[in-house]
Structures are given as structure tokens and as C-alpha cells.
Design an enzyme around this catalytic site. Structure first.
Site, PDB file in Angstrom:
ATOM      1  N   ASP A  16      14.683  -9.524  -1.344  1.00  0.00           N
ATOM      2  CA  ASP A  16      14.006 -10.030  -0.146  1.00  0.00           C
ATOM      3  C   ASP A  16      14.759  -9.534   1.090  1.00  0.00           C
ATOM      4  OD1 ASP A  16      11.989 -12.746   0.289  1.00  0.00           O
ATOM      5  OD2 ASP A  16      13.051 -11.888   1.999  1.00  0.00           O
ATOM      6  N   HIS A  42      -2.840   3.676   8.842  1.00  0.00           N
ATOM      7  CA  HIS A  42      -3.277   4.468   7.688  1.00  0.00           C
ATOM      8  C   HIS A  42      -3.772   3.528   6.605  1.00  0.00           C
ATOM      9  CE1 HIS A  42       1.108   4.015   7.768  1.00  0.00           C
ATOM     10  NE2 HIS A  42       1.024   3.784   6.467  1.00  0.00           N
ATOM     11  N   ALA A  71       7.804  -5.452   4.929  1.00  0.00           N
ATOM     12  CA  ALA A  71       7.593  -6.140   6.205  1.00  0.00           C
ATOM     13  C   ALA A  71       6.461  -7.140   6.072  1.00  0.00           C
ATOM     14  CB  ALA A  71       7.237  -5.137   7.310  1.00  0.00           C
ATOM     15  N   GLN A  91       0.830  -1.222   0.000  1.00  0.00           N
ATOM     16  CA  GLN A  91       0.000   0.000   0.000  1.00  0.00           C
ATOM     17  C   GLN A  91       0.855   1.260   0.000  1.00  0.00           C
ATOM     18  OE1 GLN A  91      -3.601   1.513   2.710  1.00  0.00           O
ATOM     19  NE2 GLN A  91      -1.660   1.687   3.808  1.00  0.00           N
ATOM     20  N   TYR A 106       5.016  -9.209  15.742  1.00  0.00           N
ATOM     21  CA  TYR A 106       5.237  -8.123  14.781  1.00  0.00           C
ATOM     22  C   TYR A 106       5.801  -6.893  15.493  1.00  0.00           C
ATOM     23  CZ  TYR A 106       3.892  -4.034  11.949  1.00  0.00           C
ATOM     24  OH  TYR A 106       3.896  -2.834  11.275  1.00  0.00           O
ATOM     25  N   GLU A 159       2.114   0.278  16.787  1.00  0.00           N
ATOM     26  CA  GLU A 159       2.037  -1.001  17.513  1.00  0.00           C
ATOM     27  C   GLU A 159       3.130  -1.088  18.577  1.00  0.00           C
ATOM     28  OE1 GLU A 159      -0.167  -3.943  17.220  1.00  0.00           O
ATOM     29  OE2 GLU A 159      -1.287  -2.180  16.612  1.00  0.00           O
ATOM     30  N   THR A 178       6.089   1.884  13.854  1.00  0.00           N
ATOM     31  CA  THR A 178       4.632   1.732  13.966  1.00  0.00           C
ATOM     32  C   THR A 178       4.087   2.061  15.350  1.00  0.00           C
ATOM     33  OG1 THR A 178       2.928   0.009  14.073  1.00  0.00           O
ATOM     34  CG2 THR A 178       5.173  -0.744  14.296  1.00  0.00           C
ATOM     35  N   LYS A 189       9.431  -5.066  15.202  1.00  0.00           N
ATOM     36  CA  LYS A 189       9.537  -3.650  14.841  1.00  0.00           C
ATOM     37  C   LYS A 189      10.254  -2.839  15.936  1.00  0.00           C
ATOM     38  CE  LYS A 189       7.395  -3.039  10.775  1.00  0.00           C
ATOM     39  NZ  LYS A 189       7.867  -2.234   9.642  1.00  0.00           N
TER      40      LYS A 189
HETATM   41  P1  NDP Z   1       1.807  -3.911   3.063  1.00  0.00           P
HETATM   42  O1  NDP Z   1       1.602  -5.198   3.769  1.00  0.00           O
HETATM   43  O2  NDP Z   1       0.743  -3.382   2.160  1.00  0.00           O
HETATM   44  O3  NDP Z   1       3.160  -4.001   2.209  1.00  0.00           O
HETATM   45  C1  NDP Z   1       4.288  -4.656   2.687  1.00  0.00           C
HETATM   46  C2  NDP Z   1       5.272  -4.822   1.565  1.00  0.00           C
HETATM   47  O4  NDP Z   1       6.425  -5.524   2.053  1.00  0.00           O
HETATM   48  C3  NDP Z   1       4.739  -5.648   0.378  1.00  0.00           C
HETATM   49  O5  NDP Z   1       5.237  -5.089  -0.808  1.00  0.00           O
HETATM   50  C4  NDP Z   1       5.364  -7.015   0.626  1.00  0.00           C
HETATM   51  O6  NDP Z   1       5.526  -7.786  -0.538  1.00  0.00           O
HETATM   52  C5  NDP Z   1       6.713  -6.584   1.162  1.00  0.00           C
HETATM   53  N1  NDP Z   1       7.422  -7.656   1.858  1.00  0.00           N
HETATM   54  C6  NDP Z   1       6.954  -8.445   2.846  1.00  0.00           C
HETATM   55  N2  NDP Z   1       7.921  -9.299   3.253  1.00  0.00           N
HETATM   56  C7  NDP Z   1       9.000  -9.043   2.487  1.00  0.00           C
HETATM   57  C8  NDP Z   1      10.298  -9.597   2.403  1.00  0.00           C
HETATM   58  N3  NDP Z   1      10.679 -10.587   3.197  1.00  0.00           N
HETATM   59  N4  NDP Z   1      11.150  -9.090   1.496  1.00  0.00           N
HETATM   60  C9  NDP Z   1      10.779  -8.099   0.669  1.00  0.00           C
HETATM   61  N5  NDP Z   1       9.567  -7.537   0.678  1.00  0.00           N
HETATM   62  C10 NDP Z   1       8.681  -8.007   1.591  1.00  0.00           C
HETATM   63  O7  NDP Z   1       2.158  -2.828   4.190  1.00  0.00           O
HETATM   64  P2  NDP Z   1       1.916  -1.244   4.197  1.00  0.00           P
HETATM   65  O8  NDP Z   1       2.238  -0.697   2.867  1.00  0.00           O
HETATM   66  O9  NDP Z   1       0.605  -0.965   4.822  1.00  0.00           O
HETATM   67  O10 NDP Z   1       3.006  -0.783   5.261  1.00  0.00           O
HETATM   68  C11 NDP Z   1       4.333  -0.423   4.861  1.00  0.00           C
HETATM   69  C12 NDP Z   1       5.246  -0.532   6.054  1.00  0.00           C
HETATM   70  O11 NDP Z   1       4.821   0.340   7.085  1.00  0.00           O
HETATM   71  C13 NDP Z   1       5.322  -1.913   6.684  1.00  0.00           C
HETATM   72  O12 NDP Z   1       6.635  -2.094   7.140  1.00  0.00           O
HETATM   73  C14 NDP Z   1       4.366  -1.823   7.861  1.00  0.00           C
HETATM   74  O13 NDP Z   1       4.747  -2.738   8.862  1.00  0.00           O
HETATM   75  C15 NDP Z   1       4.583  -0.388   8.281  1.00  0.00           C
HETATM   76  N6  NDP Z   1       3.461   0.275   8.916  1.00  0.00           N
HETATM   77  C16 NDP Z   1       2.239   0.282   8.308  1.00  0.00           C
HETATM   78  C17 NDP Z   1       1.202   0.990   8.864  1.00  0.00           C
HETATM   79  C18 NDP Z   1      -0.153   1.016   8.236  1.00  0.00           C
HETATM   80  O14 NDP Z   1      -1.107   1.387   8.932  1.00  0.00           O
HETATM   81  N7  NDP Z   1      -0.282   0.700   6.958  1.00  0.00           N
HETATM   82  C19 NDP Z   1       1.376   1.768  10.118  1.00  0.00           C
HETATM   83  C20 NDP Z   1       2.728   1.716  10.629  1.00  0.00           C
HETATM   84  C21 NDP Z   1       3.723   1.000  10.044  1.00  0.00           C
HETATM   85  P3  NDP Z   1       4.388  -8.861  -1.009  1.00  0.00           P
HETATM   86  O15 NDP Z   1       3.358  -8.037  -1.728  1.00  0.00           O
HETATM   87  O16 NDP Z   1       5.171  -9.764  -1.877  1.00  0.00           O
HETATM   88  O17 NDP Z   1       3.857  -9.495   0.226  1.00  0.00           O
HETATM   89  P1  GDR Z   2      -3.483  -3.385  13.148  1.00  0.00           P
HETATM   90  O1  GDR Z   2      -4.528  -3.388  11.951  1.00  0.00           O
HETATM   91  O2  GDR Z   2      -3.426  -4.668  13.863  1.00  0.00           O
HETATM   92  O3  GDR Z   2      -3.788  -2.154  13.964  1.00  0.00           O
HETATM   93  O4  GDR Z   2      -2.095  -3.208  12.360  1.00  0.00           O
HETATM   94  P2  GDR Z   2      -5.780  -4.320  11.624  1.00  0.00           P
HETATM   95  O5  GDR Z   2      -6.580  -3.565  10.653  1.00  0.00           O
HETATM   96  O6  GDR Z   2      -5.367  -5.697  11.278  1.00  0.00           O
HETATM   97  O7  GDR Z   2      -6.549  -4.384  13.045  1.00  0.00           O
HETATM   98  C1  GDR Z   2      -7.046  -3.215  13.660  1.00  0.00           C
HETATM   99  C2  GDR Z   2      -7.935  -3.610  14.839  1.00  0.00           C
HETATM  100  O8  GDR Z   2      -9.130  -4.214  14.347  1.00  0.00           O
HETATM  101  C3  GDR Z   2      -9.393  -5.378  15.113  1.00  0.00           C
HETATM  102  N1  GDR Z   2     -10.194  -6.324  14.333  1.00  0.00           N
HETATM  103  C4  GDR Z   2      -9.796  -6.965  13.228  1.00  0.00           C
HETATM  104  N2  GDR Z   2      -8.642  -6.910  12.529  1.00  0.00           N
HETATM  105  C5  GDR Z   2      -8.550  -7.683  11.411  1.00  0.00           C
HETATM  106  N3  GDR Z   2      -7.428  -7.610  10.657  1.00  0.00           N
HETATM  107  N4  GDR Z   2      -9.548  -8.517  11.011  1.00  0.00           N
HETATM  108  C6  GDR Z   2     -10.729  -8.606  11.705  1.00  0.00           C
HETATM  109  O9  GDR Z   2     -11.611  -9.353  11.336  1.00  0.00           O
HETATM  110  C7  GDR Z   2     -10.861  -7.780  12.858  1.00  0.00           C
HETATM  111  N5  GDR Z   2     -11.853  -7.584  13.744  1.00  0.00           N
HETATM  112  C8  GDR Z   2     -11.438  -6.706  14.627  1.00  0.00           C
HETATM  113  C9  GDR Z   2      -8.013  -5.918  15.473  1.00  0.00           C
HETATM  114  O10 GDR Z   2      -8.098  -6.834  16.551  1.00  0.00           O
HETATM  115  C10 GDR Z   2      -7.286  -4.620  15.789  1.00  0.00           C
HETATM  116  O11 GDR Z   2      -7.525  -4.242  17.105  1.00  0.00           O
HETATM  117  C11 GDR Z   2      -1.989  -2.311  11.259  1.00  0.00           C
HETATM  118  C12 GDR Z   2      -0.926  -2.879  10.307  1.00  0.00           C
HETATM  119  O12 GDR Z   2      -0.914  -2.108   9.148  1.00  0.00           O
HETATM  120  C13 GDR Z   2       0.442  -2.843  10.951  1.00  0.00           C
HETATM  121  O13 GDR Z   2       1.431  -3.209   9.993  1.00  0.00           O
HETATM  122  C14 GDR Z   2       0.724  -1.422  11.444  1.00  0.00           C
HETATM  123  O14 GDR Z   2       1.975  -1.372  12.080  1.00  0.00           O
HETATM  124  C15 GDR Z   2      -0.377  -0.970  12.399  1.00  0.00           C
HETATM  125  O15 GDR Z   2      -1.616  -1.026  11.713  1.00  0.00           O
HETATM  126  C16 GDR Z   2      -0.172   0.458  12.866  1.00  0.00           C
END
Ligand code: NDP
Ligand code: GDR
Length: 365
Positions: free
Chosen positions: A63, A186, A87, A12, A156, A134, A132, A160
Site C-alpha cells: 500500500d 488514456h 493512485a 488499467q 487529486y 490534470e 497527469t 499529483k
Molecule cells: P487505475 O485507477 O485503473 O489504477 C490505479 C491502481 O492503483 C489500482 O491498481 C489501485 O488498486 C491502485 N491503488 C490505489 N490506491 C492505492 C494504494 N493506496 N496503495 C496501493 N495501490 C493503490 O488508474 P490508471 O491505471 O488509469 O492510472 C495509472 C496511474 O496513472 C494513476 O496514478 C493515475 O493517477 C495516473 N494517470 C492516469 C491517466 C489515465 O488517463 N488513465 C492519465 C494520467 C495519469 P485497487 O484496484 O485496489 O483500487
Molecule cells: P478525468 O477523467 O477527470 O479527466 O481524469 P473522467 O473520465 O473522470 O472525466 C473526464 C471528463 O468527463 C466529464 N464527465 C464525467 N466524468 C465522469 N467520470 N462521470 C460522468 O458521468 C461525467 N460526465 C461528464 C468530467 O467532468 C471530466 O471533465 C482522468 C483520470 O484517469 C485521472 O487519473 C487522470 O490523471 C486524468 O484522466 C488525466
């Protein structure tokens, strides 16, 4: 022209960040894992034929668990900025794959930092680490800010935590421009389908269109500070443009329970749901019924809790204080939650329609 390297480019955030950096005139290299099926749909619109001249967007297979590969890519691309977004990012799944998560999310960050030192780039290349909210885990203080103590609650988050501190350590030990963005949740239409917001908006679209009966969720009481990924990648870039490397919280400052997100998403389609309380039916747990169905006396359940989605340890409340980012980076989010929900639901309705499954008219009736 500046050169950036983005790990996790097809995720994303990677997709939005690549778009932003290309708009800013960067040469953008992205690291993507090999997969058995092509999974570049989020960045296909950015693709440039590598045989053309003046290509500014290139993908590299890589990777986070392979040091040799990361060293080679960095050597070839000589980036001015690295954004480490790759990640295993699903909190619940990290309980199933804890060792892999530690390797990719924790040690992976170390591999990048070490690669820069090995290649003598530690003074040239700036690096952003995707930290994060988290990390805050079990509530120690609200709202959470840069100085709030960490208490991670999942494999996770623990991985992190290592990545966070190794980034700080390399900054202090070797004078590297290495920063953490502590980003709160986000979301966007590009959000992975198993994160709660996208799971909800997809299901709401499908239920509204008559394609699905019920949405099964876990903890509806968890509260999250949800922003829009577009706003958050702008913050990532700003963090690497400062004179001094520092860590920043990025958040909206508003928290919302999952159950309220559900209500807002249904409301986008004009469906009003009434929560009837948990544990009200004999089978699973009925948590919501459409008002219409109630009026008809049918009591149609549209959302149920399935304990399968509960986590062994949960993060109940996140709410961030982004004052430092607002003051020092001049960062302000442009989206609020209502705009985000609207965009996500509309996108999911459109996706189902484009898949040719159903006509929009059906939704209203
Ligand atoms: P996504 O899960 O959408 O994207 C993660 C990306 O990492 C994908 O492109 C995935 O590839 C790649 N990836 C996973 N494992 C590996 C690996 N071993 N080697 C190389 N690439 C890998 O996450 P987001 O875009 O939402 O988040 C981006 C980053 O920000 C992550 O590190 C997440 O933990 C962190 N983060 C996200 C938040 C959020 O709310 N979105 C909030 C705070 C932190 P593939 O498609 O092949 O799986
Ligand atoms: P989070 O996001 O764990 O905060 O991590 P997620 O959307 O998975 O969960 C948010 C909250 O919703 C509750 N929940 C559920 N979650 C999922 N996935 N599926 C369900 O059916 C469901 N029902 C309730 C969860 O228990 C949780 O409390 C995300 C990721 O993007 C991380 O990589 C990032 O670091 C943090 O946000 C900030």
C-alpha cells in the site's frame, strides 16, 4: 534479465505495462492492495503459479500509505526500474477523500523515493512517476506542453503536483534517474467503469441491447485529449530507457468534447442521436434523443445530465503537445479515437453477451 516493480499493477495501466514488460523479457513484480474480493481480473491472464520454476511475474501485497511495506518490497525485489502507477485516480472522488488522496498520491511517491535512498538504491533504480495532464487544470496555454505552467483544480491534481515536484527534486538533489510522464487521458476496454469513456461505452452497449434506458452524465462540454492506454504504457517504458532522466508530455494532440464521444459511441451501434440542447425538458435536462424515437414521435431520451456528476471545480479543456516525446523517444500513438471507441464499445457489447444477459441479434432490432 531486468527487474521491474509496478505499483498499481492491477489497474488499467498496470495491466498493460506488465504485459509489455513481460513481452520484453523482464522479471515483473507487482504491488497490489489487499481487497475483500479478488480484483485481479485485468492481470489474471499473466498469472504464473509461484511454485513453478522460472516465474517472471509475482504479486506482493502493499500500500502506498505504508512506508515499511514499500521498503521491504523494494529490498526483496531489488528492481532496476520502478513504475509508480498506484493512485486514488478518480478526480471527482478526490473531492470526497482529499486527505487520503494526498497521502496515497502525493506522499506515496515520496515514500518510494525515500525507500530507494534508505536502501542505497538511488543510483541503481530508475523510477517513473505517473504524472497527469490534470496538473494543467485551469487553462494557461494550449496546447499544453512540458513548459506550460500548472494550475491544478482538484485534490487529486494537487496531490499529483506534489508528486511531480518531489520527483524533480530528488532527481536534482540526489542525482536519481527519476522521471515524470505527464500523460493525458488514456482509455481502453480495461478502463475503470466510472471514468467517463467507459461509463459511456458500457451504457451505450446496455442501451443498445435493451438492458438500460438512459445514461446520466455530468459536464458534456469538457474536452479531453483521449489516447489508448496500450500506446501510453509504451511511452512509460521509453521514458526510462533514455541516457538522461527527463519529463515528457504524452498526448495525441487532438481534443474532443464528451458529447462527441457519446455520439461516436452510439454511432458504433448504428444509433444516431440528436442533441436537443440542454435544459429542454421540465424534469431533468434532456440532452439527446434517438432519431428513431423522434421519427416515431416518442422522443425517447437516452442521455440526461445529472448535476450530481458535476465537479466543484472543473478542467474544461485539455490538449497536449507531445513533440518532445515524438522527437526524443521516437514515440507515436498507433490508435486514433475512432479505433479506441470501436474497441471499447465492441468489448462492452461482448461482456454483456458473455454474461449471458442478451443475444446480439436483439441489438439490431
Ligand atoms: P487505475 O485507477 O485503473 O489504477 C490505479 C491502481 O492503483 C489500482 O491498481 C489501485 O488498486 C491502485 N491503488 C490505489 N490506491 C492505492 C494504494 N493506496 N496503495 C496501493 N495501490 C493503490 O488508474 P490508471 O491505471 O488509469 O492510472 C495509472 C496511474 O496513472 C494513476 O496514478 C493515475 O493517477 C495516473 N494517470 C492516469 C491517466 C489515465 O488517463 N488513465 C492519465 C494520467 C495519469 P485497487 O484496484 O485496489 O483500487
Ligand atoms: P478525468 O477523467 O477527470 O479527466 O481524469 P473522467 O473520465 O473522470 O472525466 C473526464 C471528463 O468527463 C466529464 N464527465 C464525467 N466524468 C465522469 N467520470 N462521470 C460522468 O458521468 C461525467 N460526465 C461528464 C468530467 O467532468 C471530466 O471533465 C482522468 C483520470 O484517469 C485521472 O487519473 C487522470 O490523471 C486524468 O484522466 C488525466
Amino acid at each position: 534479465m531486468k527487474t521491474a516493480l509496478i505499483t498499481g499493477v492491477n489497474g488499467q495501466d498496470g495491466a498493460y505495462l506488465a504485459e509489455l514488460l513481460l513481452e520484453k523479457g523482464y522479471m515483473v513484480h507487482g504491488v497490489k492492495r489487499r481487497s475483500s474480493l479478488i480484483n485481479t481480473h485485468r492481470i489474471d491472464h499473466l498469472y504464473q503459479d509461484p511454485h513453478e520454476k522460472e516465474v517472471r511475474f509475482r504479486l506482493h501485497y502493499g500500500d502506498m500509505t505504508d512506508s515499511t511495506n514499500l521498503i521491504r518490497i523494494i529490498q526483496e525485489t531489488q528492481p532496476d526500474e520502478i513504475y509508480n502507477l498506484a493512485a486514488m485516480s478518480h478526480v471527482k472522488v478526490s473531492f470526497d477523500t482529499p486527505e487520503y488522496t494526498a497521502n496515497a498520491d502525493g506522499i506515496g511517491t515520496l515514500r518510494l523515493l525515500e525507500a530507494l535512498r534508505i536502501l542505497g538504491l538511488e543510483k541503481k533504480t530508475r523510477i517513473y512517476q505517473a504524472s497527469t495532464s490534470e496538473l494543467y487544470g485551469l487553462v494557461q496555454e494550449v496546447p499544453q506542453k512540458e513548459t506550460t505552467p500548472f494550475y491544478p483544480r482538484s485534490p487529486y491534481a494537487v496531490a499529483k503536483l506534489y508528486a511531480y515536484w518531489i520527483t524533480v527534486n530528488y532527481r536534482e538533489a540526489y542525482g536519481m534517474y527519476a522521471c515524470n510522464g505527464i500523460l493525458f487521458n488514456h482509455e481502453s476496454p480495461l478502463r475503470g467503469e466510472t471514468f467517463v469513456t467507459r461509463k459511456i461505452t458500457r451504457a451505450v452497449a446496455a442501451i443498445g441491447l435493451g438492458l438500460q434506458d438512459c445514461l446520466y452524465l455530468g459536464n458534456l462540454n469538457a474536452q479531453r485529449d483521449w489516447g489508448h492506454a496500450k500506446d501510453y504504457v509504451e511511452a512509460m517504458w521509453r521514458i526510462l530507457q533514455q541516457d538522461q532522466p527527463e519529463d515528457f508530455v504524452i498526448a495525441t494532440g487532438i481534443t474532443t468534447p464528451v458529447r462527441e464521444f457519446v455520439r461516436m459511441a452510439f454511432a458504433e451501434l448504428g444509433i444516431m442521436i440528436a442533441f436537443t440542447g440542454e435544459g429542454v425538458n421540465e424534469k431533468g435536462v434532456v440532452v439527446a434523443c434517438t432519431n428513431d424515437a423522434y421519427q416515431l414521435g416518442i422522443g425517447k431520451t437516452v442521455v440526461s445530465v445529472d448535476p450530481e456528476y458535476f465537479r466543484p471545480t472543473e478542467v474544461e479543456l485539455l490538449i497536449g503537445d507531445a513533440t518532445k516525446a515524438k522527437t526524443k523517444l521516437g514515440w507515436e500513438p498507433k490508435y486514433d479515437l475512432q479505433m479506441l471507441v470501436k474497441e471499447m464499445v465492441a468489448n462492452d457489447v461482448l461482456e454483456f453477451e458473455q454474461a449471458g444477459k442478451v443475444q446480439f441479434e436483439h441489438l439490431i432490432s
